[in-house]
Enzyme design. Structure first.
Site, PDB file in Angstrom:
ATOM      1  N   LYS A  76      -0.562  -3.567  -1.616  1.00  0.00           N
ATOM      2  CA  LYS A  76      -1.742  -4.108  -0.897  1.00  0.00           C
ATOM      3  C   LYS A  76      -2.384  -5.237  -1.711  1.00  0.00           C
ATOM      4  O   LYS A  76      -2.745  -6.278  -1.188  1.00  0.00           O
ATOM      5  CB  LYS A  76      -2.776  -2.967  -0.680  1.00  0.00           C
ATOM      6  CG  LYS A  76      -2.364  -1.947   0.383  1.00  0.00           C
ATOM      7  CD  LYS A  76      -2.783  -2.394   1.769  1.00  0.00           C
ATOM      8  CE  LYS A  76      -2.099  -1.584   2.861  1.00  0.00           C
ATOM      9  NZ  LYS A  76      -1.915  -0.162   2.597  1.00  0.00           N
TER      10      LYS A  76
ATOM     11  N   GLU B  14     -12.320  -1.450  -0.695  1.00  0.00           N
ATOM     12  CA  GLU B  14     -12.541  -2.555   0.244  1.00  0.00           C
ATOM     13  C   GLU B  14     -13.808  -2.254   1.035  1.00  0.00           C
ATOM     14  O   GLU B  14     -14.193  -1.107   1.208  1.00  0.00           O
ATOM     15  CB  GLU B  14     -11.389  -2.603   1.256  1.00  0.00           C
ATOM     16  CG  GLU B  14     -10.363  -3.686   1.029  1.00  0.00           C
ATOM     17  CD  GLU B  14      -9.264  -3.611   2.111  1.00  0.00           C
ATOM     18  OE1 GLU B  14      -9.496  -2.932   3.152  1.00  0.00           O
ATOM     19  OE2 GLU B  14      -8.208  -4.187   1.892  1.00  0.00           O
TER      20      GLU B  14
ATOM     21  N   HIS C 178      -5.010   7.399  12.358  1.00  0.00           N
ATOM     22  CA  HIS C 178      -4.320   6.176  11.923  1.00  0.00           C
ATOM     23  C   HIS C 178      -2.935   6.030  12.541  1.00  0.00           C
ATOM     24  O   HIS C 178      -2.167   5.156  12.135  1.00  0.00           O
ATOM     25  CB  HIS C 178      -4.219   6.132  10.384  1.00  0.00           C
ATOM     26  CG  HIS C 178      -5.558   6.047   9.721  1.00  0.00           C
ATOM     27  ND1 HIS C 178      -6.310   4.883   9.718  1.00  0.00           N
ATOM     28  CD2 HIS C 178      -6.331   7.005   9.131  1.00  0.00           C
ATOM     29  CE1 HIS C 178      -7.466   5.111   9.090  1.00  0.00           C
ATOM     30  NE2 HIS C 178      -7.517   6.389   8.743  1.00  0.00           N
TER      31      HIS C 178
ATOM     32  N   ARG D 249       8.961  -4.943   8.507  1.00  0.00           N
ATOM     33  CA  ARG D 249      10.026  -4.291   9.305  1.00  0.00           C
ATOM     34  C   ARG D 249       9.797  -4.580  10.783  1.00  0.00           C
ATOM     35  O   ARG D 249       8.730  -5.095  11.177  1.00  0.00           O
ATOM     36  CB  ARG D 249       9.960  -2.768   9.087  1.00  0.00           C
ATOM     37  CG  ARG D 249       8.637  -2.200   9.607  1.00  0.00           C
ATOM     38  CD  ARG D 249       8.537  -0.696   9.493  1.00  0.00           C
ATOM     39  NE  ARG D 249       7.366  -0.186  10.228  1.00  0.00           N
ATOM     40  CZ  ARG D 249       6.127  -0.189   9.766  1.00  0.00           C
ATOM     41  NH1 ARG D 249       5.881  -0.661   8.541  1.00  0.00           N
ATOM     42  NH2 ARG D 249       5.129   0.264  10.507  1.00  0.00           N
TER      43      ARG D 249
END
Lengths: 498, 173, 498, 173
Positions: free
Chosen positions: C116, C200, C235, C292
Site C-alpha cells: 500500500k 489513513e 468489504h 489482476r
C-alpha cells in the site's frame, strides 16, 4: 404502457415475450395446450389458462377462445409471436373488433402483404426491383405455358397465399411444366386453403437477405440492417448471420431504403421484415414482407443493442419510435444457430422424448433463447426447434470460433439434436469463406463425407462403450448382460502384465 | 466396478481391442494407459485418458445392450458401437454362427405418426437405402429406408394405420 | 498466438478463461484438487492434471507444482485468474524464471504495487490525489498515537500487505486506538504473513469507484471506464454497476487519466484495476491497484464489447493494444450480481451441499458466468461465490428491472443462495435512487423489516406445505408421517360441501 | 394423491386454515378455489391457483417432516411452515401438551469447521439470540445464536474440536 398482455404462443418465443413484458412491469397471461400445462413459458407467466388438447388446431389456433381469455383476464393487448396466428388477418381483425391491441401491423396490412401478388404491386409502386414475373395468378395451364416462355426457363411456380417453401416448384423445361403446375396447386391448397399460383423467374445460386424494419403508428420507419439467411434446408432457415459478407455499405443503404419505402407504401406499423433475393451478380429483387417478429430477430438485437420485443410494445401502445436512423449503428458480427430436435444422421427425422441432461456453457458474448430445460418432453405436436444460440463478436472469424466452442461443449441426452450438424456446417470451407447460397446444403453439404476419427478419440469411444457396458446402463431392454466378476484369479493374471 | 480382461469394441465397424488391467489402467497397443472417469448421469460419462478430457453420452433409445450394441454420442456425432468382453466372444464362437456385424432386423417407428405409403410386401428383396414406407408426422413426410440388404419377413402395419413411437413396423429376415 | 496455456484457478473464472482460450484456438490445461476432479472447469479444458488434496494450500497455492505441470505439458503461459496465486509476486517470478509467460503484470510491478505504501508513492509521483495519511509503516503504538492526532480522528488502520478488509480497523477516538492497533496487526499477520500497518484518514460515507485499465508491453495504456463497487458487506463486493450514478463526464475523464498515469508510472502491463475512494463532496483519492483481472470485469465487457481475457492473451503474447482511447465508447448500463452459496437469513453463513435443481431464465441482455451446474457439490474449501449474473440495458432503470426479473425467476435447491437478498437490495429505494455508499448494507439495509406477504402468496405457501406433506418428501429424517387415506366416507363428506 | 380434509398451516407463526375437498379444489375463507400443481422435482412445486402461477421449493436440510415442519423457499425468501392435518391436530390435543410453537431443541453445526469459542456450560440460562459458540470455517468466524430462550441441557463439543456438517453441538431443555 400496457398493464397486462396475453401471449398467444408457446415455447421459446413465448418465454422471450413474457420475460420482455415482465421487465417492463407488464403483467403476463399465457395460454397453454394439454401438453404445455407446466412447460417453462406457462410456469413463468403471471397467469396461465388452458386452451385445449395438444394439437395446435385445437389450442394455439383457436382465435376466438384466445380473445375470450384475454377479455376475461383484462388483457389490453395480445402478442402473437411467430407462426400460429401471427400472420392470419382474421385473428388481427378479431382483436381490433374486440378493442384488444394486436401487437403487430393492422389486419389490413397483414392481409394485403400476405398475398404475394399484392405485395409485388406495393414493391413496384415503391419502385423496388422485383423478380421478373407475371402479374396476378395463373388462370390455367395454357396461361402458365405462355408466361413461362415469355420470361424464359428456369421459372419458379409459387403459391400466392403463403411462403416457407410450400406450393413451390422449380421448372427447368417446358416438359416438366404440367406435372409441377398440378403439384404446386395441390400442395398450396393443402397448406393455405388457396390454390392460386403464379410464375417468377428462377434465380440461380440465390442468396436470401432480409432487412428488419420498425415502423410506429405515426409514419416513422427505420431499418436495423440486414440478416443473411441463405443457409437453408427445405426452405427452413438453419443459420442466420449479420452483416452479410456480400453487402457493401452502398448496397446495404440502397436495400435499406427500399425496405423502408415498402413499409411506408403498405402503411405498415410495428416490427416487420422485408425479404430480398440476390442473384450471382448481386442484383437484388423484393421477395416478400413477413408481417411479424421473426425467429432470427436476436441476430439484429445483439448488434444494435435494441430489444425488438420491447420496441413492439412501445409502438403498439402508440408511442413514437425512440430511435432515428442515425442512432442505429450495428456493431460487430452475430451468428444464430437454431437447435432442433431432429436426427441429422437420419434424414432430419424429428426426434421426440424426455430431455435427460443438457450441458451448455454460454459465457461472454453468447445468448440463448430457449423454451425447454432438462426434464421436459419434446413432442411431435409442434415445431422441432427447441432453442436458439446467438453469438456476438467483433469479427466474423471470432464469431465462428465462439459459436463452434459452444456447440462443441453442447451435449443433450434423451433426444437427438442437430448441434453436430451445425458445428460441421459452421466450419466447412464454404461457410468460412462466406460464399454459400440457399441451395448449398441440399446440393453440396449433405453429401459431404464425414471426417475420420483420430486414434485418441477412437480409444475414448471404445473405452466409453466398455464403461457403459459395465455400468449395465443399457438394462432397459430385455436380456440380462453377462457380467464377469473379478475373481482373485483374474486379478492375479493381469497383474502379471505389469 | 469394471470387469477386468479383454474387450473388443467396434466403432462403425472398425474393431479396437483393449485390455482392462485395473480400475484405472488399460493396455492398448502394448502401452499401459491411465484413465479416470465419472458418470455425470447414468448416460453421460466424463472420461480422462492420460490427462486428455472426453465427454461421451449414450442414446438409450438406440442401444440394445443385450446385443452388446451401444449407440454413443461423441461431441454431437453418433457412433454405433458393439462392445464384447471375453465371455461374449466365447458365446459368439459357439453360437449358431450369428453373423458378426450388427443385425438390424426390426424397423421401428421413430415417432408417433401415420403410414402414408407402404412400398413393400412380405418376401420382397430390398437393398440398403430402399424406401420401405413413408411416415407422415407434423405435416412432414419422412421416408424410412432399409438399414441393410435383406428380405421382408413380416409387416405389422398397413397404409393409413397410425403408429406410436418405437412401434415395430417391419421385420427383415 | 499461444498454442497452449495453463489455467491456475478453479470455478467460474477458470471456465471463463478456458472458454476464451478455446475460442482463440488455444489448447487449455486445467489443474484440479481432489474435490474438483470432475468439476465443470476440469472437464471442459482440453487436458486436466491433479494438484493435490482439496484445501487450497495443498493444491491451488502450490506454485512449484503448477509450474512443473505447465512445463511437462508444454504450456507457453499461465493465467492465474483472481485470488489464489494471482497477486503473489513469487509465483510471477517463478514463471519468469522458468520462461513461462505469466498472463498479468511483471513480478516487480505486482510486488511494488502490492504494498500500500509503495503504491501511494507511485500515486503521489503521478500527481494523483491520495487519502491524507502517513508515509511508510507504523513503528509502534506511540508512533500511531502521534500520527492519528496529526491527521485527526476518525482514522483507518490498514495492513500494508493486503486488502479485502483484512487487518483493517476504524478508530473514532484516541481511547479505541490501542486495542484496534493490536487487532489490526494480529489479523494482518494471520492473513498476509506481514503485520506492518499504517494510518489513513477515515472518509465518511465513502464510495468505492474503480477504473479498468489495459496496458500493453509497448507503453500504450487505455482505461475502459469505471465500475461502481460501493455495495459491499464486510468489504466483499456484492453488486457492481457501470456507469456510476455520481460521476459526470468531467470527473470520469479526470479519474481515467489518473488511472492511466499510475499505470505508466508503475510500468504496469496487462489488465489491471485502479481503485479510488470518493467522499461525500465527490473528492476522489487513490486507494490501491489490483494487479489482476477482477471478478467484476464482465460489467466493463458488456458495455464496451471488448473481451478482456482475450485482450490479456494478446498483450501477454507481445501484441500492441488493438484499441485506442477514442475507440472505447462504453454504451448503456450494466449491473452484476454475485450469486453466493450462503444463508442471508442466518448471518450469511456459508451453505454447503449438493445442488439439486437450478432454474434460471436468461435471454436478451443477460449473461451468466458460472462454474457449477445441477448435481455439483458446494464445499467449504473455497470461496462461496458460485456464479455471476451480468445484465445490460439501455438505461439504469431497465437494467434494474431486467436483473430483478431474472432473480425473481432464479431458483436453486440443495443449497441456499443470496438471490433473495440481492433482489431486495436491487429494489430498495437507496439503490434505485443510486445514493448508497460502502456502509449502506451494514449500517441500514441489514436491519430493514421484511415486507409482509399478500394473502394470495400466503395461500400459495400454505397449499405448498400441504402438497409437500402429502408427497412425503420430508421422509428423509426419521418418524413416519401419519397419512390419512381418502376413505369413501371422507370423500362423501366433503362433497356435501359443494 | 392428496389427503382430503382440514389442514392448518402456520407460516412464520401465522395460522392459515384450508380444506382440501378434491384433487383440484380447496375451500378457503368460505370460497371454493381451483388449483393445479406439478412436482418439477421432488422438492420443487409449480403451483397454479385460479390461473395464478407460483413456484415453491423445499429445503430438505431444514425440514423435519416428523415434526410437521417444512422450510419453504418462496421466490428466494425462506418461510418456516408447520402443516398439520386432522390426525396431527388430534394427536396434539391428547399428547403431553407439547408446546405449540416449533420446538428448536437441537443446535447442529451448519457446516464442517472448528469450535473457536464456547460461551456456555450445562444448565446455563440463555436468551433468544445469545451467542452460544463461535464456529470457524473458511477463515470466517460464524456466531451460532440461541434460537429461543431456554436452559442448556447437553453440550457434546468443546473448544478446538472440529465438527462435521449437521453434527449435534448443543441441546436445550
Amino acid at each position: 404502457m400496457f398493464k397486462k398482455i396475453l401471449i398467444a404462443n408457446r415455447g421459446e418465443i413465448a418465454v422471450r415475450v413474457i420475460t420482455a413484458a415482465k421487465e417492463m412491469g407488464i403483467k403476463t397471461v399465457a395460454v397453454y395446450s394439454d401438453f404445455d400445462k407446466f412447460s417453462m413459458f406457462a410456469r413463468i407467466a403471471d397467469e396461465a389458462y388452458h386452451l385445449g388438447p395438444s394439437p395446435a388446431a385445437q389450442s394455439y389456433l383457436l382465435g376466438e377462445k384466445i380473445i375470450e381469455i384475454a377479455k376475461r383476464t383484462g388483457c389490453e393487448a395480445i402478442h402473437p409471436g411467430y407462426g400460429f396466428l401471427s400472420e392470419r388477418p382474421i385473428f388481427a381483425k378479431l382483436c381490433e373488433d374486440n378493442k384488444i391491441k394486436f401487437i403487430g401491423p393492422s389486419s389490413s396490412a397483414i392481409e394485403f402483404l400476405g398475398s404475394k401478388t399484392n405485395a409485388k404491386d406495393i414493391a413496384v409502386k415503391a419502385n423496388v426491383p422485383t423478380v421478373p414475373g407475371m402479374h396476378g395468378a395463373l388462370k390455367d395451364l395454357n396461361h402458365a405455358i405462355e408466361v413461362s416462355s415469355q420470361i424464359g426457363f428456369p421459372i419458379l411456380l409459387k403459391a400466392s397465399a403463403g411462403g416457407g417453401g410450400k406450393g413451390m416448384r422449380v421448372v427447368r423445361e417446358l416438359s416438366e411444366l404440367e406435372s409441377s403446375y398440378r403439384q404446386a396447386k395441390s400442395e398450396s391448397l393443402a397448406s393455405f386453403g388457396d390454390d392460386s399460383v403464379f410464375i417468377e423467374k428462377y434465380l440461380e445460386e440465390p442468396r436470401h437477405i432480409e432487412f428488419q424494419i420498425l415502423a410506429d403508428e405515426h409514419g416513422n420507419v427505420v431499418h436495423l440492417g440486414e440478416r443473411e439467411c441463405s443457409m437453408q434446408r427445405r426452405h427452413q432457415k438453419i443459420i442466420e448471420e449479420s452483416p452479410s459478407v456480400i453487402l457493401d455499405e452502398k448496397l446495404r443503404k440502397e436495400m435499406g431504403e427500399c425496405a423502408k419505402r415498402i413499409a411506408l407504401e403498405a402503411n405498415y406499423s410495428n416490427a416487420g421484415t422485408v425479404e430480398f433475393i440476390l442473384d450471382k451478380n448481386k442484383n437484388f429483387y423484393f421477395l416478400e414482407v413477413n408481417t411479424r417478429l421473426q425467429v432470427e430477430h436476436p441476430v439484429t438485437e445483439v448488434r444494435t443493442g435494441l430489444d425488438l420485443v420491447k420496441e413492439q410494445f412501445k409502438i403498439a401502445f402508440g408511442e413514437k419510435l425512440s430511435v432515428t436512423q442515425e442512432d442505429i449503428i450495428p456493431k460487430g458480427h452475430s451468428i444464430e444457430c437454431r437447435i432442433c430436435a431432429e436426427d441429422s444422421d437420419n434424414n432430419f427425422m424429428p426426434s421426440t422424448g424426455k430431455i435427460g441432461y443438457i450441458q451448455k456453457i454460454l459465457g461472454n458474448g453468447i445468448r440463448e433463447d430457449s423454451g425447454v430445460e432438462a426434464g421436459d418432453e419434446i413432442s411431435v405436436y409442434y415445431d422441432p426447434m427447441i432453442s436458439k444460440l446467438i453469438c456476438f463478436a467483433e469479427t466474423r472469424e471470432a464469431a465462428i470460433e465462439k459459436m463452434s466452442r459452444v456447440l462443441n461443449e453442447y451435449s443433450i441426452t434423451g433426444i437427438k439434436t442437430n448441434s453436430g450438424f451445425l458445428l460441421e456446417l459452421l466450419n466447412c470451407k464454404e461457410f468460412k469463406s462466406g460464399n454459400y447460397n440457399t441451395q448449398f446444403i441440399e446440393k453440396e453439404f449433405l453429401n459431404r463425407k464425414s471426417e475420420s476419427l483420430d486414434q485418441e478419440s477412437e480409444l475414448a469411444i471404445a473405452l466409453s462403450s466398455v464403461l457403459f457396458k459395465n455400468n449395465n446402463v443399457g438394462q432397459s431392454s430385455g436380456k440380462p448382460i453377462i457380467q464377469t466378476k473379478n475373481t482373485e484369479w483374474q486379478k492375479k493374471k493381469f497383474n502379471s502384465y505389469r | 466396478m469394471i470387469g477386468l480382461g479383454k474387450y473388443i469394441a467396434s466403432i462403425n465397424g472398425k474393431e479396437i481391442e483393449l485390455l482392462v488391467i485395473s480400475e484405472d489402467t488399460i493396455l492398448f497397443n502394448g502401452k499401459e494407459i491411465k484413465f479416470e472417469y465419472s458418470f455425470l448421469k447414468k448416460d453421460v460419462i466424463s472420461l480422462r485418458i492420460e490427462g486428455k478430457n472426453y465427454q461421451v453420452s449414450l442414446s438409450d433409445e438406440d442401444s440394445q445392450p443385450e446385443e452388446n450394441s451401444y449407440s454413443l454420442d461423441f461431441y454431437s456425432k453418433k457412433y454405433e458401437t458393439i462392445c464384447r468382453n471375453e465371455t461374449d466372444l466365447l458365446i459368439d464362437k459357439f453360437s449358431s454362427g450369428k453373423k458378426d456385424n450388427l443385425q438390424k432386423n426390426n424397423i421401428k417407428s421413430p415417432m408417433p405418426g401415420i403410414i402414408l405409403k407402404l412400398n413393400v410386401k412380405v418376401n420382397d428383396a430390398v437393398k440398403k437405402g430402399d424406401i420401405l414406407l413413408v411416415l407422415e408426422a407434423m405435416k412432414m413426410e419422412n421416408e424410412l429406408k432399409s438399414p441393410r440388404d435383406g428380405i421382408i419377413k413380416k409387416i405389422s402395419i398397413s397404409e393409413k394405420t397410425s403408429v406410436e413411437k418405437n412401434q415395430l413396423l417391419i421385420e427383415l429376415e
